[in-house]
Design a protein around this motif. Structure first.
Motif, PDB file in Angstrom:
ATOM      1  N   MET A  64       0.659  -1.181  -0.282  1.00 18.79           N
ATOM      2  CA  MET A  64       0.370  -0.305  -0.168  1.00 18.79           C
ATOM      3  C   MET A  64       0.409   1.385   0.439  1.00 18.79           C
ATOM      4  SD  MET A  64      -3.592  -0.925   1.887  1.00 18.79           S
ATOM      5  CE  MET A  64      -3.158  -0.055   3.709  1.00 18.79           C
ATOM      6  N   TYR A  65       0.522   2.273  -0.681  1.00 26.56           N
ATOM      7  CA  TYR A  65       0.546   3.791  -0.498  1.00 26.56           C
ATOM      8  C   TYR A  65       0.327   4.555  -0.269  1.00 26.56           C
ATOM      9  CZ  TYR A  65       3.535   3.227  -5.277  1.00 26.56           C
ATOM     10  OH  TYR A  65       4.571   2.665  -5.875  1.00 26.56           O
ATOM     11  N   THR A  66       0.809   4.623   1.681  1.00 27.49           N
ATOM     12  CA  THR A  66       0.329   5.042   2.505  1.00 27.49           C
ATOM     13  C   THR A  66       1.136   6.801   2.836  1.00 27.49           C
ATOM     14  OG1 THR A  66      -0.278   3.537   3.862  1.00 27.49           O
ATOM     15  CG2 THR A  66      -0.312   4.818   5.036  1.00 27.49           C
ATOM     16  N   PHE A  67       0.334   7.583   3.625  1.00 23.29           N
ATOM     17  CA  PHE A  67       0.924   8.407   3.842  1.00 23.29           C
ATOM     18  C   PHE A  67       0.032   9.077   4.922  1.00 23.29           C
ATOM     19  CE2 PHE A  67      -2.127   9.257   0.597  1.00 23.29           C
ATOM     20  CZ  PHE A  67      -3.261  10.478   0.529  1.00 23.29           C
ATOM     21  N   GLU A  68       0.019  10.185   5.930  1.00 27.74           N
ATOM     22  CA  GLU A  68      -0.083  10.898   6.800  1.00 27.74           C
ATOM     23  C   GLU A  68      -0.292  12.597   5.838  1.00 27.74           C
ATOM     24  OE1 GLU A  68       1.675  12.735  10.776  1.00 27.74           O
ATOM     25  OE2 GLU A  68       0.945  11.165  11.154  1.00 27.74           O
ATOM     26  N   ASP A  69      -1.431  12.493   6.177  1.00 22.76           N
ATOM     27  CA  ASP A  69      -2.023  13.929   5.033  1.00 22.76           C
ATOM     28  C   ASP A  69      -1.036  14.828   6.382  1.00 22.76           C
ATOM     29  OD1 ASP A  69      -3.894  14.205   7.341  1.00 22.76           O
ATOM     30  OD2 ASP A  69      -5.733  14.252   6.250  1.00 22.76           O
ATOM     31  N   LYS A  70      -2.040  16.488   6.023  1.00 20.80           N
ATOM     32  CA  LYS A  70      -1.220  18.194   6.887  1.00 20.80           C
ATOM     33  C   LYS A  70      -1.916  17.724   8.025  1.00 20.80           C
ATOM     34  CE  LYS A  70      -0.043  20.564   3.092  1.00 20.80           C
ATOM     35  NZ  LYS A  70      -0.276  21.230   2.524  1.00 20.80           N
ATOM     36  N   GLY A  71      -3.575  16.904   8.436  1.00 19.08           N
ATOM     37  CA  GLY A  71      -4.272  16.838   9.891  1.00 19.08           C
ATOM     38  C   GLY A  71      -3.880  15.657  10.722  1.00 19.08           C
ATOM     39  N   GLY A  72      -2.510  14.548  10.716  1.00 17.25           N
ATOM     40  CA  GLY A  72      -1.901  14.288  10.761  1.00 17.25           C
ATOM     41  C   GLY A  72      -2.456  12.781  10.846  1.00 17.25           C
ATOM     42  N   ARG A  73      -3.959  12.769  10.252  1.00 13.36           N
ATOM     43  CA  ARG A  73      -4.276  11.821   9.635  1.00 13.36           C
ATOM     44  C   ARG A  73      -3.823  10.742   8.238  1.00 13.36           C
ATOM     45  NH1 ARG A  73      -8.331  15.690   9.788  1.00 13.36           N
ATOM     46  NH2 ARG A  73      -7.460  16.334   7.537  1.00 13.36           N
ATOM     47  N   SER A  74      -3.482   8.888   9.196  1.00 19.56           N
ATOM     48  CA  SER A  74      -2.886   7.859   8.146  1.00 19.56           C
ATOM     49  C   SER A  74      -4.492   7.867   6.617  1.00 19.56           C
ATOM     50  CB  SER A  74      -3.068   6.707   8.808  1.00 19.56           C
ATOM     51  OG  SER A  74      -2.606   5.740   7.432  1.00 19.56           O
ATOM     52  N   MET A  75      -3.814   8.146   5.800  1.00 22.32           N
ATOM     53  CA  MET A  75      -4.243   8.042   3.979  1.00 22.32           C
ATOM     54  C   MET A  75      -3.507   6.994   2.848  1.00 22.32           C
ATOM     55  SD  MET A  75      -7.206  10.230   5.126  1.00 22.32           S
ATOM     56  CE  MET A  75      -8.121  11.381   5.452  1.00 22.32           C
TER      57      MET A  75
END
Length: 415
Positions: A64-75
């Motif tokens: 999976m391509y997983t990243f943390e957005d600017k709100g600190g949520r894992s997407m």
């Protein structure tokens, strides 16, 4: 120079006709079966995939391509289409509509895996989802849709490999029997199989390592452990497919690679591809909606990789995509004609005629060469004489036939 990321590919203008052809066939086939399009976001909360796809799957653990957005949520970028549709089904209250819900999608998916021919880190899928029916007729509906689509685009030598992996009532008995058999051979199996042994032994049957495949050939068959309900469902499905004329073989090795599958699993295999001949896979996932937060809802569907499909069609010479070309090419001679041609082209386009014209200041020979190379169906050469008389010669580029046509009636002449 900045190069394209590894495992991705550009779709160039010369490739567009093939893509449009396959996508249009997908839409037409879905419409034949009364499936309507659904579109979900390219990224979702990571939890949707860890819960829906399964924490032990290769997709979740490695791809999976997983990243943390600017709100600190894992997407996470969408690694497959089904979990997103399940989320949309719950969140938009689609379960309150008339059932079954029949939907299809054409979507990009993202998996970090070793790129190979027809298998990219960003690829595109045609998938269908049928929610609300636990009947084997629903299974047969999506299987028949897949068979109809693959046949319509020219995939030959198709065989449906069909299996049932049971339900939460009968699968634990099979898992115990499988562990008992595998346990004596585990030290000779690959690292992945040893990891799966405790977490999800069923997925050992899906291993592609030759040494593991040899070992599991003599493993217990899950069809011997099906409960009465699962057995009746599987037998009824086979009868429906026989009556529909969809050829199949029962293949106990088909288990699919995602944790949400229950009962029916299937793969379409084509002789056109060789050893790795799977062109479509799917099955039933009656527990998925409940797993991601909704009410228990039976569901069945499939996913199909378009890059792989196009590669097969191209390699076997069966890609019957129509050539995309302009109806007419306007070739201006001189500055006055060059100033008038854009307005003539605009009028043709308003009339529904696709038109192209020279923007490079080429001479007439170069323009004719370009028109021929681009595939324009007709050419009209327009110079001062044609503007004065209000008429020009319309040339059919396929036959070479020429005839006079009024400049104001080019659209009518073509139609």
């Amino acid at each position: 120079m900045i190069s394209i990321p590894k495992g991705t590919k550009d779709m160039l203008p010369r490739d567009a006709a093939a893509w449009h052809y396959v996508e249009q066939k997908a839409r037409e086939t879905a419409a034949l079966f009364s499936f309507r399009e659904i579109r979900t976001p390219m990224f979702e909360h990571t939890e949707l995939f860890t819960r829906g796809v399964g924490e032990t799957t290769d997709i979740v653990t490695k791809e999976m391509y997983t990243f943390e957005d600017k709100g600190g949520r894992s997407m996470t970028l969408r690694p497959e289409g089904t979990a997103g549709v399940a989320r949309a089904f719950i969140e938009n209250g689609l379960g309150q509509d008339v059932m079954p819900m029949k939907a299809y999608y054409l979507a990009s998916v993202f998996r970090y895996e070793r790129p190979q021919s027809g298998r990219l880190r960003e690829h595109h899928q045609f998938g269908v989802e049928l929610y609300g029916s636990s009947s084997p007729y629903a299974d047969a509906e999506v299987i028949s849709l897949a068979h109809t689509f693959l046949s319509s685009v020219g995939i030959g030598g198709l065989t449906l490999h069909l299996n049932s992996i049971g339900c939460k009532e009968c699968r634990p008995k099979f898992n115990a029997a499988l562990r008992g058999y595998i346990g004596d051979n585990l030290d000779r199996m690959c690292g992945k199989c040893r990891e799966r042994f405790d977490k999800n032994p069923l997925r050992i049957l899906d291993c592609k390592e030759e040494k593991c495949r040899e070992i599991v050939k003599a493993a217990p068959s899950i069809t011997d452990f099906l409960c009465d309900d699962c057995r009746a469902h599987f037998e009824q499905l086979q009868g429906i497919l026989e009556r529909q004329g969809v050829p199949f073989v029962v293949d106990p090795s088909v288990v699919r690679g995602l944790d949400y599958y229950t009962r029916t699993v299937f793969e379409f295999v084509s002789e056109d591809i060789g050893a790795q001949g799977t062109v479509c896979g799917g099955g039933r996932y009656d527990g998925l909606v409940e797993e991601v937060g909704g009410k228990s809802t039976p569901a069945v569907g499939f996913g199909l990789g378009l890059e792989r499909l196009l590669l097969v069609l191209q390699n076997t010479g069966r890609l019957d995509a129509p050539r995309e070309r302009a109806d007419v090419y306007l070739a201006p001679l001189g500055e006055r004609a060059a100033g008038e041609v854009p307005a003539i082209a605009a009028g043709l386009r308003r009339a529904g005629v696709s038109a192209d014209y020279d923007m490079m200041g080429r001479g007439v020979k170069a323009q004719m060469k370009y028109a021929d190379k681009s595939g324009a169906r007709f050419v009209v050469v327009i110079g001062d004489n044609e503007l004065e008389s209000g008429a020009a010669v319309l040339k059919n580029m396929d036959t070479g036939e020429e005839r006079s046509v009024a400049l104001g009636d080019i659209a009518g002449a073509l139609k």
